[in-house]
Scaffold this active site. Sequence first.
Site, PDB file in Angstrom:
ATOM      1  N   ASP A  87       0.825  -1.204   0.000  1.00 15.03           N
ATOM      2  CA  ASP A  87       0.000   0.000   0.000  1.00 15.03           C
ATOM      3  C   ASP A  87       0.863   1.259   0.000  1.00 15.03           C
ATOM      4  O   ASP A  87       0.483   2.286  -0.580  1.00 15.03           O
ATOM      5  CB  ASP A  87      -0.919   0.000   1.223  1.00 15.03           C
ATOM      6  CG  ASP A  87      -2.063  -1.002   1.088  1.00 15.03           C
ATOM      7  OD1 ASP A  87      -2.377  -1.383  -0.053  1.00 15.03           O
ATOM      8  OD2 ASP A  87      -2.630  -1.399   2.126  1.00 15.03           O
ATOM      9  N   GLY A  88       2.025   1.217   0.639  1.00 17.42           N
ATOM     10  CA  GLY A  88       2.910   2.376   0.657  1.00 17.42           C
ATOM     11  C   GLY A  88       3.418   2.738  -0.732  1.00 17.42           C
ATOM     12  O   GLY A  88       3.552   3.916  -1.075  1.00 17.42           O
ATOM     13  N   ASN A 161      -4.523   8.852   0.861  1.00 20.55           N
ATOM     14  CA  ASN A 161      -5.060   8.340   2.123  1.00 20.55           C
ATOM     15  C   ASN A 161      -5.565   9.444   3.044  1.00 20.55           C
ATOM     16  O   ASN A 161      -6.739   9.490   3.376  1.00 20.55           O
ATOM     17  CB  ASN A 161      -3.994   7.530   2.875  1.00 20.55           C
ATOM     18  CG  ASN A 161      -4.100   6.048   2.630  1.00 20.55           C
ATOM     19  OD1 ASN A 161      -4.913   5.601   1.833  1.00 20.55           O
ATOM     20  ND2 ASN A 161      -3.272   5.271   3.311  1.00 20.55           N
ATOM     21  N   ASP A 162      -4.646  10.286   3.493  1.00 18.29           N
ATOM     22  CA  ASP A 162      -5.039  11.238   4.528  1.00 18.29           C
ATOM     23  C   ASP A 162      -4.085  12.410   4.647  1.00 18.29           C
ATOM     24  O   ASP A 162      -2.935  12.368   4.201  1.00 18.29           O
ATOM     25  CB  ASP A 162      -5.163  10.545   5.894  1.00 18.29           C
ATOM     26  CG  ASP A 162      -3.969   9.663   6.234  1.00 18.29           C
ATOM     27  OD1 ASP A 162      -2.827  10.100   6.010  1.00 18.29           O
ATOM     28  OD2 ASP A 162      -4.173   8.537   6.715  1.00 18.29           O
ATOM     29  N   ASP A 191      -3.735  14.922  20.088  1.00 23.00           N
ATOM     30  CA  ASP A 191      -2.433  14.534  19.537  1.00 23.00           C
ATOM     31  C   ASP A 191      -2.367  14.852  18.046  1.00 23.00           C
ATOM     32  O   ASP A 191      -1.308  15.174  17.519  1.00 23.00           O
ATOM     33  CB  ASP A 191      -2.179  13.041  19.756  1.00 23.00           C
ATOM     34  CG  ASP A 191      -1.698  12.741  21.161  1.00 23.00           C
ATOM     35  OD1 ASP A 191      -1.573  13.683  21.959  1.00 23.00           O
ATOM     36  OD2 ASP A 191      -1.453  11.560  21.465  1.00 23.00           O
ATOM     37  N   GLN A 263       3.817  10.877   5.436  1.00 15.65           N
ATOM     38  CA  GLN A 263       5.131  11.484   5.244  1.00 15.65           C
ATOM     39  C   GLN A 263       5.098  12.967   5.612  1.00 15.65           C
ATOM     40  O   GLN A 263       4.163  13.675   5.242  1.00 15.65           O
ATOM     41  CB  GLN A 263       5.589  11.333   3.790  1.00 15.65           C
ATOM     42  CG  GLN A 263       5.707   9.892   3.327  1.00 15.65           C
ATOM     43  CD  GLN A 263       6.705   9.100   4.149  1.00 15.65           C
ATOM     44  OE1 GLN A 263       7.824   9.567   4.421  1.00 15.65           O
ATOM     45  NE2 GLN A 263       6.323   7.896   4.564  1.00 15.65           N
TER      46      GLN A 263
END
Length: 306
Positions: A87-88, A161-162, A191, A263
């Site tokens: 997936d990465g 993704n996000d 957080d 990242q």
Amino acid sequence: MTVAVSQENTSAGREKIAILANLEKAGVTGLHADICAWADRQGYDVVSNLTETSARSEHLNPFGTLTTQELQNHLSQAKMLVTLGGDGTLLYAAQLITAAQIPVLSVNLGSLGFHTQVSPHNLQECLDFVAGGNYQVEKRMVLQARLIADGRETHSILALNDVVVSKSAWGHVVSLRISVDGEILTDISADAMIISSPTGSSAYNYAARGPVLYPSMDAIILNALCAHRMRVSPLVIPGNSTVEVKLRSRRAGDSAQVLIDGQPWQAIGDEEILKISRAPMYLPLIVFENDFYGKLRDKLRWGGLF
């Protein structure tokens, strides 16, 4: 014919197939050779980040020594991109070629592979399906993050993704004001705040107890991670919404870190606004069957069938 992201030796008039290989994955060299042989039989040239030199070398970057821009320039000229990794690797590919709207065939060499479509043992069969046109293209929503300072956009990036706005210092929370379509939703200390696409709903958002969305849905998830002194539930909003995130610092010099698909991207301060919305393009993902619910059972361990 295979070239390392170069057109110097490709045959005139031949279409290209691109390969993005995670050089750290076992078996990647053999699968790369299989795809090149298939492409040659079909009359395609191949552009790839894997070369004889890179296969023998050790890189800090699992995709070799070429810059993101160099990879993007060459891979985007292909008819189709095949990713070899997990997936990465698919997330990295999305950064490179989403704007070019090239269909992606993702091969899973990772441990989870929730969104990858092909396993090594059925790669040849799937390539033949592609050659015969026996496949579908699933359009995956992509998020666009834009950093605004003094009323103008300074940076922009895509996320499959996000987008995560996180604390910059261990032991501190990050204080944020969240707005949707110009209306203040809440001030929050946590957080992190996760802004997730449907594709990303099964990633960090899921680990933070957020809902899993069907990948083709048109929606955005807002999910606070470890909110302090308040109860905040994950919120699903329409896909055409614009989310604004603004830092509300508690001490001089405070900043927040923005991560794109896991990242680090940019730090933001008090005077900047982060805007997240649906990108004007989708990631075209090649699929052969709809096995989303089976993946929930098998990949996310949702239980079996009685």
